[in-house]
Design an enzyme around this catalytic site. Structure first.
Site, PDB file in Angstrom:
ATOM      1  N   TYR A 179       9.868  -3.087 -13.131  1.00 26.02           N
ATOM      2  CA  TYR A 179       8.931  -4.186 -12.867  1.00 26.02           C
ATOM      3  C   TYR A 179       7.649  -4.015 -13.676  1.00 26.02           C
ATOM      4  O   TYR A 179       7.263  -4.894 -14.453  1.00 26.02           O
ATOM      5  CB  TYR A 179       8.626  -4.244 -11.368  1.00 26.02           C
ATOM      6  CG  TYR A 179       7.747  -5.403 -10.967  1.00 26.02           C
ATOM      7  CD1 TYR A 179       8.230  -6.710 -11.011  1.00 26.02           C
ATOM      8  CD2 TYR A 179       6.444  -5.197 -10.530  1.00 26.02           C
ATOM      9  CE1 TYR A 179       7.423  -7.784 -10.638  1.00 26.02           C
ATOM     10  CE2 TYR A 179       5.641  -6.263 -10.150  1.00 26.02           C
ATOM     11  CZ  TYR A 179       6.130  -7.558 -10.211  1.00 26.02           C
ATOM     12  OH  TYR A 179       5.328  -8.610  -9.852  1.00 26.02           O
ATOM     13  N   GLY A 241       0.706   5.798   6.654  1.00 24.35           N
ATOM     14  CA  GLY A 241      -0.182   4.647   6.748  1.00 24.35           C
ATOM     15  C   GLY A 241      -1.537   4.827   6.121  1.00 24.35           C
ATOM     16  O   GLY A 241      -2.434   4.000   6.338  1.00 24.35           O
TER      17      GLY A 241
END
Length: 348
Positions: A179, A241
């Protein structure tokens, strides 16, 4: 059928709230690829709204791979003469009988789940498709060409907040680079066609963008969070996180894309994102849970399932420097709490 009220309000905000001069689009033909996708569809909606409210007479040539997907996305516009669907995989050879005045190339597999399952398809739209569209722009003497690149071109950025010249390392032997490397190549194609053939290219590098109609099953963390809230389920965090990302509401971002296409410098790239929206994934989960205390939801930590195709980024922090876009007169204006509440309620 009509637009969802939140989408209608977003269209009004884009058209009337950012001081964009829409006159150059009057009576023009605009070709847009990936037209049924999350962000390009909002650009299609912008043009149709301009036709409705300002009688600009824009002809929209909407290229997408799937007719059923396109018809689902634009069911509320069925029968419009100003919206022309063209079924086309942009990585395959094609011809277009019309000569578009503007071309917006936004067709791309942007979800990390595709980087593992279909890297060839991912890179092809960003390279083969870009070359074909640049040639179309050259032959058509198009007035403007907008290329959707990505913040992924920075790799491991050399500085955060990241300005347009702060490139870092991308490992081309890592399949996830399909990508980022193809977006980089697409950018170079744009500036090469501009240098050699005078094609008036503009490049936008969106950072993390969210909003109504984003795909909730594409594997990205924030999409999973929104889907969990809508299902009334606890948010499951599949990492520690601590990585941060800067999130920009889609209507703000789309206004930025239009500003760059219509007023940006040819051959230049512009970050489009919201530096004020930088937040850790853990804090984002807590924010979303806190938006709906009546649901009694919590944030939990789980392991990814065996065989999960998601390929996480190695970048620990992502945040744009938007000084270049701000110099054009664009600034994002939607807070995280307002934007995510609007996003969630757009599905209700």
């Amino acid at each position: 059928m009509q637009r969802h009220p939140i989408e209608a309000a977003d269209m009004a905000a884009i058209v009337d709230g950012f001081g964009i001069d829409w006159a150059p689009l009057a009576g023009r033909t605009v070709c847009i690829t990936g037209a049924a996708g999350f962000l390009p569809a909002y650009m299609v909606e912008t043009m149709l709204y301009l036709n409705e409210t300002r009688a600009l007479g824009i002809r929209v040539l909407a290229l997408a791979r799937s007719r059923p997907g396109f018809e689902r996305r634009f069911a509320h516009h069925a029968g419009r003469s100003d919206l022309v669907f063209i079924e086309q995989d942009i990585s395959q050879p094609f011809t277009l009988d019309e000569q578009p005045d503007y071309i917006i190339h936004a067709a791309s597999q942007a979800s990390p789940k595709y980087y593992s399952s279909d890297p060839v398809g991912t890179l092809s739209a960003n390279t083969l498709g870009t070359a074909a569209l640049l040639e179309l722009a050259r032959r058509s003497h198009s007035r403007g060409f907008l290329y959707f690149s990505s913040s992924e071109v920075y790799g491991q950025p050399s500085r955060v907040p990241t300005a347009e010249g702060d490139y870092g390392v991308v490992d081309p032997t890592n399949v996830r680079a399909c990508y980022a490397e193809s977006k980089r190549m697409g950018e170079n194609m744009c500036v090469s066609w501009h240098h050699q053939h005078g094609v008036p290219v503009k490049i936008v590098r969106p950072f993390h963008t969210y909003g109504p109609r984003m795909q909730l099953d594409d594997g990205r963390v924030y999409a999973d969070f929104v889907a969990a809230i809508l299902r009334g389920e606890n948010i499951a965090l599949k990492s520690d996180g601590l990585a941060t990302r800067a999130f920009c509401y889609s209507a703000d971002a789309v206004a930025g894309f239009w500003r760059v296409l219509l007023e940006g410098a040819p051959g230049a790239a512009y970050n489009i994102g919201n530096p004020d929206g930088e937040i850790s994934m853990r804090a984002l989960g807590q924010l979303l849970v806190g938006l709906y205390p009546e649901k009694g939801l919590t944030l939990s930590y789980v392991e990814r399932a065996a065989g999960d195709n998601y390929m996480p980024s190695a970048v620990a922090r992502g945040c744009p420097d938007i000084a270049r876009a701000a110099a054009l007169g664009w600034q994002p204006r939607t807070s995280l709490a307002d934007g995510f509440r609007r996003t969630i309620e757009s599905y209700l």
